[in-house]
Design a protein around this motif. Sequence first.
Motif, PDB file in Angstrom:
ATOM      1  N   SER A   1     112.343  32.874  52.679  1.00 17.54           N
ATOM      2  CA  SER A   1     112.298  31.486  52.239  1.00 17.54           C
ATOM      3  C   SER A   1     113.429  30.668  52.862  1.00 17.54           C
ATOM      4  O   SER A   1     114.531  31.153  53.044  1.00 17.54           O
ATOM      5  CB  SER A   1     112.404  31.425  50.715  1.00 17.54           C
ATOM      6  N   ARG A   2     113.140  29.427  53.184  1.00 21.09           N
ATOM      7  CA  ARG A   2     114.109  28.484  53.737  1.00 21.09           C
ATOM      8  C   ARG A   2     114.086  27.219  52.891  1.00 21.09           C
ATOM      9  O   ARG A   2     113.050  26.848  52.338  1.00 21.09           O
ATOM     10  CB  ARG A   2     113.759  28.107  55.179  1.00 21.09           C
ATOM     11  N   GLU A   3     115.227  26.554  52.805  1.00 26.61           N
ATOM     12  CA  GLU A   3     115.304  25.288  52.074  1.00 26.61           C
ATOM     13  C   GLU A   3     115.507  24.133  53.045  1.00 26.61           C
ATOM     14  O   GLU A   3     116.204  24.282  54.048  1.00 26.61           O
ATOM     15  CB  GLU A   3     116.450  25.313  51.058  1.00 26.61           C
ATOM     16  N   PHE A   4     114.879  22.999  52.723  1.00 26.10           N
ATOM     17  CA  PHE A   4     114.957  21.800  53.546  1.00 26.10           C
ATOM     18  C   PHE A   4     115.143  20.589  52.643  1.00 26.10           C
ATOM     19  O   PHE A   4     114.701  20.585  51.496  1.00 26.10           O
ATOM     20  CB  PHE A   4     113.661  21.586  54.351  1.00 26.10           C
ATOM     21  N   GLU A   5     115.758  19.541  53.193  1.00 25.10           N
ATOM     22  CA  GLU A   5     115.857  18.268  52.487  1.00 25.10           C
ATOM     23  C   GLU A   5     114.920  17.280  53.170  1.00 25.10           C
ATOM     24  O   GLU A   5     114.954  17.137  54.393  1.00 25.10           O
ATOM     25  CB  GLU A   5     117.289  17.740  52.519  1.00 25.10           C
ATOM     26  N   ILE A   6     114.076  16.631  52.369  1.00 21.43           N
ATOM     27  CA  ILE A   6     113.159  15.619  52.891  1.00 21.43           C
ATOM     28  C   ILE A   6     113.518  14.294  52.241  1.00 21.43           C
ATOM     29  O   ILE A   6     113.644  14.203  51.019  1.00 21.43           O
ATOM     30  CB  ILE A   6     111.684  15.988  52.605  1.00 21.43           C
ATOM     31  N   HIS A   7     113.723  13.262  53.048  1.00 23.73           N
ATOM     32  CA  HIS A   7     114.112  11.935  52.577  1.00 23.73           C
ATOM     33  C   HIS A   7     112.877  11.033  52.495  1.00 23.73           C
ATOM     34  O   HIS A   7     112.062  11.015  53.406  1.00 23.73           O
ATOM     35  CB  HIS A   7     115.118  11.289  53.534  1.00 23.73           C
ATOM     36  N   PHE A   8     112.789  10.279  51.404  1.00 23.72           N
ATOM     37  CA  PHE A   8     111.751   9.266  51.237  1.00 23.72           C
ATOM     38  C   PHE A   8     112.433   7.908  51.121  1.00 23.72           C
ATOM     39  O   PHE A   8     113.471   7.794  50.454  1.00 23.72           O
ATOM     40  CB  PHE A   8     110.928   9.533  49.967  1.00 23.72           C
ATOM     41  N   TYR A   9     111.868   6.890  51.756  1.00 27.25           N
ATOM     42  CA  TYR A   9     112.474   5.564  51.778  1.00 27.25           C
ATOM     43  C   TYR A   9     111.530   4.506  51.218  1.00 27.25           C
ATOM     44  O   TYR A   9     110.313   4.601  51.356  1.00 27.25           O
ATOM     45  CB  TYR A   9     112.855   5.166  53.211  1.00 27.25           C
ATOM     46  N   ASP A  10     112.138   3.496  50.637  1.00 26.71           N
ATOM     47  CA  ASP A  10     111.497   2.263  50.178  1.00 26.71           C
ATOM     48  C   ASP A  10     110.229   2.518  49.362  1.00 26.71           C
ATOM     49  O   ASP A  10     110.308   3.111  48.302  1.00 26.71           O
ATOM     50  CB  ASP A  10     111.255   1.331  51.373  1.00 26.71           C
TER      51      ASP A  10
END
Length: 93
Positions: free
Chosen positions: A34-43
């Motif tokens: 397993s790997r962890e990632f950060e996903i950004h959401f805008y507006d």
Amino acid sequence: MKFKGGIVQVKDLEIFSSGRRKRSIIVYTREKESREFEIHFYDENVDQLEKLEYRDYVVISFNLDSEVFEDESGKSYFTHMIGDKILFHKKYY
């Protein structure tokens, strides 16, 4: 591009002085390693994260964005995952 996996954390909403809104989630792959990632959401896309909780399963469409910083020691590259849409969401029970 698509990401499939589970939610580790839904971060708090950030509002910048420009009025731009950002909310990020930490997700993990459900694979042997397993790997962890950060996903950004805008507006307008941040509202999609309201119902997400820890361990929920999601499928997310995202785009890659990158930045290049250059100084006397050379170039540094940074890649960001920018969330577009929650394609599928299943609550963990």
